[in-house]
Design a protein around this motif. Structure first.
Motif, PDB file in Angstrom:
ATOM      1  N   SER A  39      -6.289  41.152   3.491  1.00 13.38           N
ATOM      2  CA  SER A  39      -6.126  41.478   4.906  1.00 13.38           C
ATOM      3  C   SER A  39      -6.158  42.985   5.126  1.00 13.38           C
ATOM      4  N   HIS A  40      -6.439  43.359   6.370  1.00 14.96           N
ATOM      5  CA  HIS A  40      -6.352  44.765   6.793  1.00 14.96           C
ATOM      6  C   HIS A  40      -5.498  44.796   8.046  1.00 14.96           C
ATOM      7  N   TYR A  41      -4.364  45.496   7.977  1.00 10.08           N
ATOM      8  CA  TYR A  41      -3.369  45.493   9.042  1.00 10.08           C
ATOM      9  C   TYR A  41      -3.462  46.756   9.885  1.00 10.08           C
ATOM     10  N   LEU A  42      -3.460  46.571  11.199  1.00  9.58           N
ATOM     11  CA  LEU A  42      -3.551  47.676  12.152  1.00  9.58           C
ATOM     12  C   LEU A  42      -2.318  47.646  13.046  1.00  9.58           C
ATOM     13  N   HIS A  43      -1.490  48.679  12.922  1.00 13.54           N
ATOM     14  CA  HIS A  43      -0.189  48.731  13.579  1.00 13.54           C
ATOM     15  C   HIS A  43      -0.284  49.451  14.918  1.00 13.54           C
ATOM     16  N   GLU A  44      -0.217  48.676  15.999  1.00 14.77           N
ATOM     17  CA  GLU A  44      -0.219  49.228  17.355  1.00 14.77           C
ATOM     18  C   GLU A  44      -1.326  50.282  17.574  1.00 14.77           C
ATOM     19  N   PRO A  45      -2.577  49.904  17.351  1.00 15.81           N
ATOM     20  CA  PRO A  45      -3.675  50.873  17.495  1.00 15.81           C
ATOM     21  C   PRO A  45      -3.839  51.386  18.913  1.00 15.81           C
ATOM     22  N   GLU A  46      -3.275  50.673  19.895  1.00 15.96           N
ATOM     23  CA  GLU A  46      -3.393  51.115  21.287  1.00 15.96           C
ATOM     24  C   GLU A  46      -2.562  52.365  21.562  1.00 15.96           C
ATOM     25  N   ILE A  47      -1.698  52.758  20.609  1.00  9.79           N
ATOM     26  CA  ILE A  47      -0.936  54.004  20.774  1.00  9.79           C
ATOM     27  C   ILE A  47      -1.849  55.205  20.536  1.00  9.79           C
ATOM     28  N   MET A 136      -8.480  40.492   9.543  1.00 11.54           N
ATOM     29  CA  MET A 136      -8.069  41.688  10.272  1.00 11.54           C
ATOM     30  C   MET A 136      -6.899  41.299  11.168  1.00 11.54           C
ATOM     31  N   VAL A 137      -5.836  42.104  11.146  1.00 10.59           N
ATOM     32  CA  VAL A 137      -4.632  41.780  11.920  1.00 10.59           C
ATOM     33  C   VAL A 137      -4.234  42.981  12.770  1.00 10.59           C
ATOM     34  N   ILE A 138      -4.221  42.801  14.078  1.00 14.53           N
ATOM     35  CA  ILE A 138      -3.755  43.830  15.013  1.00 14.53           C
ATOM     36  C   ILE A 138      -2.389  43.403  15.524  1.00 14.53           C
ATOM     37  N   LYS A 139      -1.406  44.282  15.386  1.00 16.80           N
ATOM     38  CA  LYS A 139      -0.067  44.019  15.910  1.00 16.80           C
ATOM     39  C   LYS A 139       0.192  44.941  17.085  1.00 16.80           C
ATOM     40  N   THR A 140       0.704  44.385  18.197  1.00 12.79           N
ATOM     41  CA  THR A 140       0.930  45.203  19.379  1.00 12.79           C
ATOM     42  C   THR A 140       2.172  44.736  20.126  1.00 12.79           C
ATOM     43  N   VAL A 141       2.892  45.682  20.724  1.00 15.76           N
ATOM     44  CA  VAL A 141       4.008  45.343  21.622  1.00 15.76           C
ATOM     45  C   VAL A 141       3.722  45.872  23.022  1.00 15.76           C
ATOM     46  N   ASN A 142       2.491  46.226  23.278  1.00 18.45           N
ATOM     47  CA  ASN A 142       2.116  46.819  24.564  1.00 18.45           C
ATOM     48  C   ASN A 142       1.058  46.027  25.327  1.00 18.45           C
ATOM     49  N   MET A 143       0.688  44.856  24.820  1.00 16.84           N
ATOM     50  CA  MET A 143      -0.454  44.154  25.400  1.00 16.84           C
ATOM     51  C   MET A 143      -0.134  42.754  25.910  1.00 16.84           C
ATOM     52  N   LEU A 144       1.149  42.407  26.060  1.00 14.70           N
ATOM     53  CA  LEU A 144       1.481  41.059  26.517  1.00 14.70           C
ATOM     54  C   LEU A 144       0.862  40.738  27.871  1.00 14.70           C
ATOM     55  N   GLY A 145       0.861  41.699  28.780  1.00 17.18           N
ATOM     56  CA  GLY A 145       0.290  41.472  30.101  1.00 17.18           C
ATOM     57  C   GLY A 145      -1.218  41.312  30.082  1.00 17.18           C
ATOM     58  N   ARG A 146      -1.838  41.697  28.960  1.00 12.05           N
ATOM     59  CA  ARG A 146      -3.303  41.631  28.839  1.00 12.05           C
ATOM     60  C   ARG A 146      -3.731  40.691  27.717  1.00 12.05           C
ATOM     61  N   ALA A 147      -2.770  39.920  27.164  1.00  9.28           N
ATOM     62  CA  ALA A 147      -3.046  39.092  25.990  1.00  9.28           C
ATOM     63  C   ALA A 147      -4.161  38.083  26.246  1.00  9.28           C
ATOM     64  N   THR A 148      -4.086  37.390  27.349  1.00  5.95           N
ATOM     65  CA  THR A 148      -5.098  36.375  27.671  1.00  5.95           C
ATOM     66  C   THR A 148      -6.489  36.991  27.759  1.00  5.95           C
ATOM     67  N   LEU A 149      -6.573  38.152  28.380  1.00  2.00           N
ATOM     68  CA  LEU A 149      -7.865  38.811  28.547  1.00  2.00           C
ATOM     69  C   LEU A 149      -8.406  39.337  27.223  1.00  2.00           C
ATOM     70  N   CYS A 150      -7.507  39.687  26.294  1.00  7.90           N
ATOM     71  CA  CYS A 150      -7.958  40.108  24.962  1.00  7.90           C
ATOM     72  C   CYS A 150      -8.711  38.973  24.276  1.00  7.90           C
ATOM     73  N   LEU A 151      -8.184  37.759  24.377  1.00  8.53           N
ATOM     74  CA  LEU A 151      -8.856  36.617  23.762  1.00  8.53           C
ATOM     75  C   LEU A 151     -10.179  36.315  24.456  1.00  8.53           C
ATOM     76  N   GLN A 152     -10.237  36.541  25.756  1.00  4.97           N
ATOM     77  CA  GLN A 152     -11.496  36.329  26.475  1.00  4.97           C
ATOM     78  C   GLN A 152     -12.520  37.411  26.117  1.00  4.97           C
ATOM     79  N   ALA A 153     -12.032  38.605  25.829  1.00 10.34           N
ATOM     80  CA  ALA A 153     -12.937  39.724  25.528  1.00 10.34           C
ATOM     81  C   ALA A 153     -13.602  39.582  24.163  1.00 10.34           C
TER      82      ALA A 153
END
Length: 345
Positions: A39-47, A136-153
């Motif tokens: 695996s490759h882990y990405l910790h809160e890349p949106e920061i 690939m694993v992205i972990k985020t605590v800032n994207m709950l409001g956009r979670a559904t759209l992430c899966l659509q994207a």
């Protein structure tokens, strides 16, 4: 050497995003996935690479287009904050020399970060080889409001929504505020624009009259509600109870791997066992602790009135009712089992 660019894309690995509120166990779960040797882990890349998509996007089509670009950029992140979280785990196909060099590279950036905070976003950090990469694993605590759209994207993307009982999450945040001071934990300007805020008629002027506990309860409810409502019906997402996970970390993670179609690895089991052997008094941001004690700590910290305030707000949502469904849900059963074992021990 060790780049994650074109060779990474050619491997076509599975891609998973872990969504959750702050102080909900997302880092622990992220590092459990990171312990997998492929695996490759990405910790809160949106920061390091912020999105321009609003917390609760008004224009979904525009948001989906932008999130597709954002996620593509996050998957190729090489800054130390995103790719240098510790412990630094050796990956399949990585020589001892390469692993040592990668560790030295990360620790050098971490050392400089103490003098120059902006170094946290610096790079490029040496990455593990990508030939054996399958996840690939992205972990985020800032994207709950956009979670559904992430899966659509990103059509291949799978999601995990990790939900911690609101009292446990809020108690943990309050401990952090008491220890480190309030930084951004009580920011709340987006709440009126959340699905919950619109349903409940919350106005921007109402926010000034909320207490800190009420703000934190609204944030837990509004953000988790936004993800829970849609992800619970998605065939590419699973909802995970943090409390259930703490009762049986190994069994819970094995079930996640099965649901997500992932291959199990003995290194994952070893990491779960090692990271579950701490005490309830370990570091606020530490990974090594007894997760059962951490999950239940709020019961001895929060007053009955505080719990009632939190429950009254959170029960306005389906996810809040699920969390407070004492005596009937899996989450409650897990908490009751742990309480019994602790009192008898």
């Amino acid at each position: 050497m060790g780049g994650m660019g074109k060779s990474q894309q050619s491997a076509n690995p599975k891609t998973i995003m872990i969504f959750g509120s702050p102080r909900s166990g997302t880092t622990w779960l992220g590092k459990i996935f990171d312990s997998h040797p492929q695996s490759h882990y990405l910790h809160e890349p949106e920061i390091a690479q912020p999105t321009t998509v609003p917390v609760f996007p008004p224009d979904e089509a525009l948001a989906i287009t932008q999130l597709a670009t954002d996620i593509g950029g996050w998957l190729n992140a090489r800054d130390v904050r995103t790719t240098g979280t510790r412990p630094i785990i050796r990956k399949k196909g990585e020589s001892a020399f390469h692993h040592a060099l990668r560790q030295a590279n990360i620790y050098a950036f971490k050392g400089m970060e103490r003098l120059i905070p902006s170094m946290a976003m610096a790079g490029p950090v040496l990455q593990p080889p990508s030939k054996a990469l399958t996840l690939m694993v992205i972990k985020t605590v800032n994207m709950l409001g956009r979670a559904t759209l992430c899966l659509q994207a990103v059509p291949r993307l799978q999601g995990i929504h990790l939900v911690r009982h609101p009292c446990g999450q809020i108690a943990s945040i309050m401990r952090g505020i008491e220890k480190f001071g309030e930084r951004f934990e009580l920011s709340n300007s987006a709440l009126p624009y959340s699905p919950m805020g619109k349903r409940e008629g919350l106005k921007p002027q109402d926010l000034a009259h909320l207490s800190p506990v009420e703000i934190l309860a609204w944030k837990w409810a509004a953000f988790n509600d936004a993800a829970f409502q849609s992800l619970s019906d998605s065939d590419r997402a699973i909802i995970v109870s943090y409390e259930d996970m703490t009762c049986d970390p190994l069994g819970s993670v094995q079930q996640m791997f099965t649901q997500l179609g992932l291959e199990w690895a003995p290194e994952v089991e070893a990491f779960i066992r090692a990271s579950s052997e701490g005490t309830e008094h370990d570091s606020h941001y530490g990974l090594k602790r007894d997760p059962r004690l951490a999950a239940l700590r709020w019961q001895s910290e929060l007053s009955a009135d505080t719990v009632k305030t939190i429950e009254m707000i959170c029960r306005k949502t389906a996810v809040g009712r699920w969390a407070f469904n004492v005596g009937t849900g899996d989450m409650a059963d897990g908490i009751n089992k742990v309480t019994s074992s602790l009192s008898s021990g």
